[in-house]
Structures are given as structure tokens and as C-alpha cells.
Design a protein around this motif. Sequence first.
Motif, PDB file in Angstrom:
ATOM      1  N   LEU A   1      -5.851  16.615  -1.820  1.00  0.00           N
ATOM      2  CA  LEU A   1      -5.504  16.161  -0.479  1.00  0.00           C
ATOM      3  C   LEU A   1      -5.432  17.348   0.478  1.00  0.00           C
ATOM      4  O   LEU A   1      -5.918  17.268   1.618  1.00  0.00           O
ATOM      5  CB  LEU A   1      -4.180  15.407  -0.500  1.00  0.00           C
ATOM      6  CG  LEU A   1      -3.718  14.834   0.844  1.00  0.00           C
ATOM      7  CD1 LEU A   1      -4.725  13.828   1.387  1.00  0.00           C
ATOM      8  CD2 LEU A   1      -2.335  14.198   0.725  1.00  0.00           C
TER       9      LEU A   1
ATOM     10  N   THR B   1       0.837  -1.196   0.000  1.00  0.00           N
ATOM     11  CA  THR B   1       0.000   0.000   0.000  1.00  0.00           C
ATOM     12  C   THR B   1       0.870   1.244   0.000  1.00  0.00           C
ATOM     13  O   THR B   1       1.891   1.311   0.671  1.00  0.00           O
ATOM     14  CB  THR B   1      -0.906   0.010   1.243  1.00  0.00           C
ATOM     15  OG1 THR B   1      -1.636  -1.219   1.294  1.00  0.00           O
ATOM     16  CG2 THR B   1      -1.868   1.161   1.192  1.00  0.00           C
TER      17      THR B   1
ATOM     18  N   ALA C   1       1.429   5.592   0.207  1.00  0.00           N
ATOM     19  CA  ALA C   1       0.941   6.808   0.853  1.00  0.00           C
ATOM     20  C   ALA C   1       0.000   7.536  -0.099  1.00  0.00           C
ATOM     21  O   ALA C   1       0.053   7.332  -1.320  1.00  0.00           O
ATOM     22  CB  ALA C   1       2.124   7.697   1.227  1.00  0.00           C
ATOM     23  N   PRO C   2      -0.885   8.389   0.404  1.00  0.00           N
ATOM     24  CA  PRO C   2      -1.819   9.114  -0.470  1.00  0.00           C
ATOM     25  C   PRO C   2      -1.080   9.989  -1.476  1.00  0.00           C
ATOM     26  O   PRO C   2       0.039  10.449  -1.234  1.00  0.00           O
ATOM     27  CB  PRO C   2      -2.614   9.989   0.504  1.00  0.00           C
ATOM     28  CG  PRO C   2      -2.364   9.439   1.853  1.00  0.00           C
ATOM     29  CD  PRO C   2      -1.054   8.745   1.819  1.00  0.00           C
TER      30      PRO C   2
ATOM     31  N   CYS D   1       3.760   3.581   5.294  1.00  0.00           N
ATOM     32  CA  CYS D   1       2.988   4.224   4.223  1.00  0.00           C
ATOM     33  C   CYS D   1       2.700   5.677   4.537  1.00  0.00           C
ATOM     34  O   CYS D   1       1.658   6.217   4.162  1.00  0.00           O
ATOM     35  CB  CYS D   1       1.682   3.461   3.996  1.00  0.00           C
ATOM     36  SG  CYS D   1       1.931   1.773   3.455  1.00  0.00           S
TER      37      CYS D   1
ATOM     38  N   LEU E   1       1.918  15.549   6.676  1.00  0.00           N
ATOM     39  CA  LEU E   1       2.091  14.182   6.194  1.00  0.00           C
ATOM     40  C   LEU E   1       3.576  13.956   5.985  1.00  0.00           C
ATOM     41  O   LEU E   1       4.209  14.650   5.179  1.00  0.00           O
ATOM     42  CB  LEU E   1       1.324  13.956   4.891  1.00  0.00           C
ATOM     43  CG  LEU E   1       1.524  12.573   4.243  1.00  0.00           C
ATOM     44  CD1 LEU E   1       1.035  11.460   5.170  1.00  0.00           C
ATOM     45  CD2 LEU E   1       0.804  12.502   2.890  1.00  0.00           C
TER      46      LEU E   1
ATOM     47  N   LEU F   1      -8.961  11.262   9.810  1.00  0.00           N
ATOM     48  CA  LEU F   1      -7.826  10.877   8.956  1.00  0.00           C
ATOM     49  C   LEU F   1      -7.755   9.355   8.814  1.00  0.00           C
ATOM     50  O   LEU F   1      -7.494   8.837   7.714  1.00  0.00           O
ATOM     51  CB  LEU F   1      -6.525  11.422   9.538  1.00  0.00           C
ATOM     52  CG  LEU F   1      -6.342  12.937   9.493  1.00  0.00           C
ATOM     53  CD1 LEU F   1      -5.098  13.338  10.271  1.00  0.00           C
ATOM     54  CD2 LEU F   1      -6.253  13.437   8.052  1.00  0.00           C
TER      55      LEU F   1
ATOM     56  N   GLU G   1      -4.435   3.499   5.608  1.00  0.00           N
ATOM     57  CA  GLU G   1      -3.102   2.950   5.410  1.00  0.00           C
ATOM     58  C   GLU G   1      -2.007   3.812   6.032  1.00  0.00           C
ATOM     59  O   GLU G   1      -0.856   3.375   6.173  1.00  0.00           O
ATOM     60  CB  GLU G   1      -2.825   2.789   3.911  1.00  0.00           C
ATOM     61  CG  GLU G   1      -2.618   4.087   3.131  1.00  0.00           C
ATOM     62  CD  GLU G   1      -3.905   4.821   2.776  1.00  0.00           C
ATOM     63  OE1 GLU G   1      -3.818   5.813   2.030  1.00  0.00           O
ATOM     64  OE2 GLU G   1      -4.988   4.397   3.223  1.00  0.00           O
ATOM     65  N   VAL G   2      -2.324   5.045   6.410  1.00  0.00           N
ATOM     66  CA  VAL G   2      -1.331   5.995   6.906  1.00  0.00           C
ATOM     67  C   VAL G   2      -1.296   5.956   8.433  1.00  0.00           C
ATOM     68  O   VAL G   2      -2.332   5.938   9.091  1.00  0.00           O
ATOM     69  CB  VAL G   2      -1.649   7.422   6.414  1.00  0.00           C
ATOM     70  CG1 VAL G   2      -0.596   8.409   6.914  1.00  0.00           C
ATOM     71  CG2 VAL G   2      -1.719   7.452   4.894  1.00  0.00           C
TER      72      VAL G   2
ATOM     73  N   SER H   1     -10.433   8.141   6.369  1.00  0.00           N
ATOM     74  CA  SER H   1     -10.175   8.477   4.970  1.00  0.00           C
ATOM     75  C   SER H   1      -8.893   7.834   4.446  1.00  0.00           C
ATOM     76  O   SER H   1      -8.810   7.506   3.256  1.00  0.00           O
ATOM     77  CB  SER H   1     -10.073   9.999   4.803  1.00  0.00           C
ATOM     78  OG  SER H   1     -11.290  10.627   5.141  1.00  0.00           O
ATOM     79  N   TYR H   2      -7.903   7.650   5.336  1.00  0.00           N
ATOM     80  CA  TYR H   2      -6.594   7.147   4.900  1.00  0.00           C
ATOM     81  C   TYR H   2      -6.116   6.074   5.878  1.00  0.00           C
ATOM     82  O   TYR H   2      -5.158   6.279   6.638  1.00  0.00           O
ATOM     83  CB  TYR H   2      -5.580   8.295   4.823  1.00  0.00           C
ATOM     84  CG  TYR H   2      -6.100   9.487   4.047  1.00  0.00           C
ATOM     85  CD1 TYR H   2      -6.118   9.475   2.656  1.00  0.00           C
ATOM     86  CD2 TYR H   2      -6.594  10.617   4.703  1.00  0.00           C
ATOM     87  CE1 TYR H   2      -6.618  10.548   1.941  1.00  0.00           C
ATOM     88  CE2 TYR H   2      -7.095  11.694   3.994  1.00  0.00           C
ATOM     89  CZ  TYR H   2      -7.104  11.644   2.615  1.00  0.00           C
ATOM     90  OH  TYR H   2      -7.605  12.704   1.900  1.00  0.00           O
TER      91      TYR H   2
ATOM     92  N   TRP I   1       0.716  10.711   9.524  1.00  0.00           N
ATOM     93  CA  TRP I   1       0.110  11.994   9.877  1.00  0.00           C
ATOM     94  C   TRP I   1       0.698  12.445  11.208  1.00  0.00           C
ATOM     95  O   TRP I   1       0.710  11.675  12.174  1.00  0.00           O
ATOM     96  CB  TRP I   1      -1.402  11.868  10.016  1.00  0.00           C
ATOM     97  CG  TRP I   1      -2.137  11.514   8.772  1.00  0.00           C
ATOM     98  CD1 TRP I   1      -2.824  10.363   8.514  1.00  0.00           C
ATOM     99  CD2 TRP I   1      -2.278  12.330   7.599  1.00  0.00           C
ATOM    100  NE1 TRP I   1      -3.383  10.404   7.267  1.00  0.00           N
ATOM    101  CE2 TRP I   1      -3.058  11.601   6.680  1.00  0.00           C
ATOM    102  CE3 TRP I   1      -1.822  13.593   7.249  1.00  0.00           C
ATOM    103  CZ2 TRP I   1      -3.386  12.099   5.422  1.00  0.00           C
ATOM    104  CZ3 TRP I   1      -2.143  14.092   5.997  1.00  0.00           C
ATOM    105  CH2 TRP I   1      -2.923  13.361   5.101  1.00  0.00           C
TER     106      TRP I   1
END
Length: 277
Positions: free
Chosen positions: A11, A2, A4-5, A90, A117, A62, A68-69, A65-66, A93
Motif C-alpha cells: 500500500l 467493506t 479499509a485497505p 472505511c 490514511l 485513490l 471504499e475509502v 484504486s480504493y 484519505w
Amino acid sequence: MTQAPVVDSDLVERVAGILRDAAAEHLLPRFSGGGAPARLKSCGGLVTEADNAMQDAIGGALAESYPEVGFLGEEMEPDEHRRALESADCGLWCLDPLDGTSNFAVGIPIFGISVALLVRGAPVLGVVLDPVRDELFTAVRGGGAFLNGEPITVRDTGPLERAVGCIDFKRLSRDVARGLAASQPFHSQRNFGSSVLEWCWLACGRVDFYLHGGQNLWDFAAGSLIAAEAGADVATMDGEPLFEGDILRRSILAVAEGNLRAELAPYLCPDEGPGQR
């Protein structure tokens, strides 16, 4: 694996929306009376209900929405900070849910919310919200810095004797603080009590340099990127990159122009005193 965004304007807008929504629901209503009850943390800082409510709200949004982070927030325990930083495969934050808690607690309207990030240990996105003045500072690495969508740059300063600086004397060693206070080689100095806003005020030209003897990662992760993208020379007091080595706590000297670093150097003695690094 996976990833990172994708770091882009979409974003930035999504993160900014999360901060604005949290501030509207959990922060500004608690401040409307002009202050808030606070208690002392084990580290010596203050914490209010708003700090924890903001971290829960922003961290939760966060994560939704994300997922994986990874996540690191100020109100986590120190061992959790270290684990979060070491396991951020990945991205990570990094959140300061309320910077300027002492101001907030006594009714001074100078405080901010900061999220960065980090990818491979360095910021690629920074968003700082001043909810009182409705000022949103943003930056993406390599894309410049912005205030409410308009580009910002540091000020053309000139010599140190004409410069206005943000200096946190409390975090400097006693000898350095006394020397600076006695000699006053700058035009004037201020300390507003909110690191994340002071970074941004350097970025938009309201001050010319920023000196701090020791900040935590959540204090400088977003703001240092915004300042750097606005043209500031950003480093530790002894000129080391902020995002090398142990980045959880660093001294700060960020200047609008490189000559200010050279002119301040004789007053700082970075190898003297434990608070410098």
C-alpha cells in the motif's frame, strides 16, 4: 461491511507511486519556470493551478484504486471537510496536494505532498513526498519511519540550549511569540514554510523540535505519524493527543526528546491566547 485497505508495504508503494506520478505531470512542470501565479483563498491562504490539479489527480487515483475509502483534501470547502471526517466508515484519505504554496508561487524549492490514511480518526499510514529533492518519507503505524526506504530516527538532542527548532511565529499568540523571540532559550530556529516537510525533517534529525500554534488536519495527519514512528514525542502545545476531540485544527509541539517539552513549557503559556489550541 467493506473494510479499509490492508496497510502494508504494498500500500505504501502504491500511494507513493500515485504521488510521484502526479508531481511529475502536474507539479514540477509548473515549477520549472521558477514560480507560478497564485490567488488568495477566502481563508487567507494562497492557491495555484497546481494545488487543484494535484488534488484532482491524486484524489481521482485513490478513488479508482480504493473506492471504499473516503477522501478529504485541503482544497475542498470547510463543510466538506467536516462531512468527510464524520462519514469515514472505511477509512479516510487525508491529502495536502501542495504544502508550501507560497514557496511554490515565488520559486522557493521547498514544498511537499502529503497523504495519510486515517482509520477511526487516527493515521495508520503516512506518505510525504518532497519532489524537488526526491525524498519520500513513509510510515505505517507500529512499523517505524523511513526516508527513501531507509529507517530514520530523531536526533539525540540534549538540553534545549543546544536544540534547533522549527517555529512558526506567525501562528503563535503575540505574547508567546514575543517571549520566545526575546529569550531565545534554544540554540537556533528555522521556519521553512512547508509543514509537511518540517514534520519529516524532525523525524530524520534535521531539527530537534517543531512548534506551531495551529495546523489543519492535512498539515499534520501524515507527518505526525512519521515523526512519532521515528521516536518523536508528538502532542499539542498543552500536551494533549493530536487525534482526540476536534482534530481538524490543532496546535503542535513535537520534540525529539521529552526534556525539550518540559524546558519549553514555561515559554508557551498554552492557556493564553486563542491561537494555542
